[in-house]
Design an enzyme around this catalytic site. Structure first.
Site, mmCIF file in Angstrom:
data_model
loop_
_atom_site.group_PDB
_atom_site.id
_atom_site.type_symbol
_atom_site.label_atom_id
_atom_site.label_comp_id
_atom_site.label_asym_id
_atom_site.label_seq_id
_atom_site.Cartn_x
_atom_site.Cartn_y
_atom_site.Cartn_z
ATOM 1 N N CYS A 13 0.844 -1.194 0.000
ATOM 2 C CA CYS A 13 0.000 0.000 0.000
ATOM 3 C C CYS A 13 0.885 1.253 0.000
ATOM 4 O O CYS A 13 2.002 1.246 0.510
ATOM 5 C CB CYS A 13 -0.905 0.006 1.231
ATOM 6 S SG CYS A 13 -2.061 1.401 1.273
ATOM 7 N N ASP B 214 0.415 3.801 1.721
ATOM 8 C CA ASP B 214 0.350 4.406 3.061
ATOM 9 C C ASP B 214 1.756 4.710 3.599
ATOM 10 O O ASP B 214 2.627 3.846 3.593
ATOM 11 C CB ASP B 214 -0.372 3.424 4.001
ATOM 12 C CG ASP B 214 -0.774 4.058 5.326
ATOM 13 O OD1 ASP B 214 0.117 4.583 6.024
ATOM 14 O OD2 ASP B 214 -1.965 4.031 5.642
ATOM 15 N N ARG C 240 2.819 4.930 6.444
ATOM 16 C CA ARG C 240 3.202 4.181 7.654
ATOM 17 C C ARG C 240 3.726 2.779 7.332
ATOM 18 O O ARG C 240 4.048 2.018 8.246
ATOM 19 C CB ARG C 240 1.989 4.073 8.606
ATOM 20 C CG ARG C 240 1.513 5.415 9.129
ATOM 21 C CD ARG C 240 0.152 5.301 9.763
ATOM 22 N NE ARG C 240 -0.882 4.941 8.776
ATOM 23 C CZ ARG C 240 -2.180 4.781 9.072
ATOM 24 N NH1 ARG C 240 -2.592 4.951 10.306
ATOM 25 N NH2 ARG C 240 -3.046 4.463 8.131
ATOM 26 N N HIS D 111 -2.029 -4.051 4.979
ATOM 27 C CA HIS D 111 -1.775 -3.637 6.362
ATOM 28 C C HIS D 111 -3.090 -3.401 7.079
ATOM 29 O O HIS D 111 -4.111 -3.119 6.447
ATOM 30 C CB HIS D 111 -0.889 -2.379 6.410
ATOM 31 C CG HIS D 111 -1.549 -1.153 5.862
ATOM 32 N ND1 HIS D 111 -2.185 -0.229 6.650
ATOM 33 C CD2 HIS D 111 -1.681 -0.712 4.592
ATOM 34 C CE1 HIS D 111 -2.669 0.741 5.892
ATOM 35 N NE2 HIS D 111 -2.389 0.478 4.636
ATOM 36 N N CYS E 87 -6.245 -0.204 6.920
ATOM 37 C CA CYS E 87 -5.942 0.467 5.652
ATOM 38 C C CYS E 87 -7.091 1.409 5.284
ATOM 39 O O CYS E 87 -8.254 0.995 5.220
ATOM 40 C CB CYS E 87 -5.748 -0.587 4.552
ATOM 41 S SG CYS E 87 -5.403 0.123 2.937
HETATM 42 ZN ZN LIG Z 1 -3.413 1.164 3.024
#
Ligand SMILES: [Zn+2]
Length: 227
Positions: free
Chosen positions: A46, A48, A50, A102, A105
């Site tokens: 992803c 993202d 993080r 993750h 999400c």
């Molecule tokens: Zn995500």
């Protein structure tokens, strides 16, 4: 323009320090990388912030080939992802392709709850397709579990999609060893969990998918169990 440069100066300073420390720790590091990259792994994760691929598995530049998009989706018509996969498999000869979702999400939350965000809604239709396949089971779960359950289901489906790409099918047909994996990363504890969707052969795709799906569902409360 001046303001922007000022705001980004920290990043440039960080980069200078990182490059100096890396070279000092391993003299010749960059000149060796300049000659070639030989990663063994392709990470499809992803976007993202993080979930930074290299840091999570403690790999250096040159050791991990990476493709990231919202909600780690592998779509059969996505030329971007397919091109990355083909280069990784055909040219770099990576041995492992890891689809990494993750917990919590945002893309999965939006897909699960039919949130309207914008253009990305169309992209997240692929995650909604996964949701719709498992809607009945998801509805049996306590609300708090549904997001992470769909995060994991999405990994299994995207890993299966990766198995079905021409890139992977062709590699297997010519006897090139490539293994597809499905992992999920816990934002709350920093740990990667192997969902045991591990496939190294065309005939193993569906049995492996079904086994991993059964194991996934067994980890969640049975229907009717107290929340
Ligand atoms: Zn995500």
């Amino acid at each position: 323009m001046t303001t922007t440069n000022h705001e980004l100066q920290d990043l440039l300073d960080n980069n200078k320090r990182w490059a100096a420390e890396t070279e000092a720790g391993e003299p010749g590091f960059f000149s060796r990388l300049l000659k070639q990259q030989t990663p063994q792994y392709l990470w499809i994760g992803c976007a993202d912030s993080r979930v930074p691929a290299n840091e999570l598995v403690d790999l250096l530049p040159g050791e991990l080939f990476v493709h990231r998009n919202v909600a780690n989706v592998v779509v059969h018509s996505d030329l971007n992802c397919l091109s990355v996969m083909q280069f990784a498999v055909d040219q770099l000869q990576v041995r492992h392709i890891i689809i990494v979702g993750h917990s919590n999400c945002g893309g999965v939350v939006a897909a699960l709850k039919d949130l309207r965000v914008g253009l990305v809604d169309n992209w997240l239709r692929h995650v909604q397709d996964v949701r719709n396949v498992h809607q009945e089971w998801l509805d049996t779960l306590p609300g708090a579990s549904r997001v992470n359950a769909l995060c994991e289901l999405n990994v299994l489906h995207q890993a299966r999609n990766a198995c079905h790409t021409t890139v992977v099918q062709d590699a297997w047909a010519r006897g090139q060893p490539v293994v597809i994996h499905g992992w999920v990363y816990g934002l709350h504890n920093g740990l990667l969990n192997d969902l045991a969707m591990t496939v190294d052969d065309a005939s193993a795709v569906e049995p492996s998918f079904r086994r991993a799906l059964a194991a996934l569902k067994a980890r969640y409360p049975a229907p009717g169990a107290p929340a």
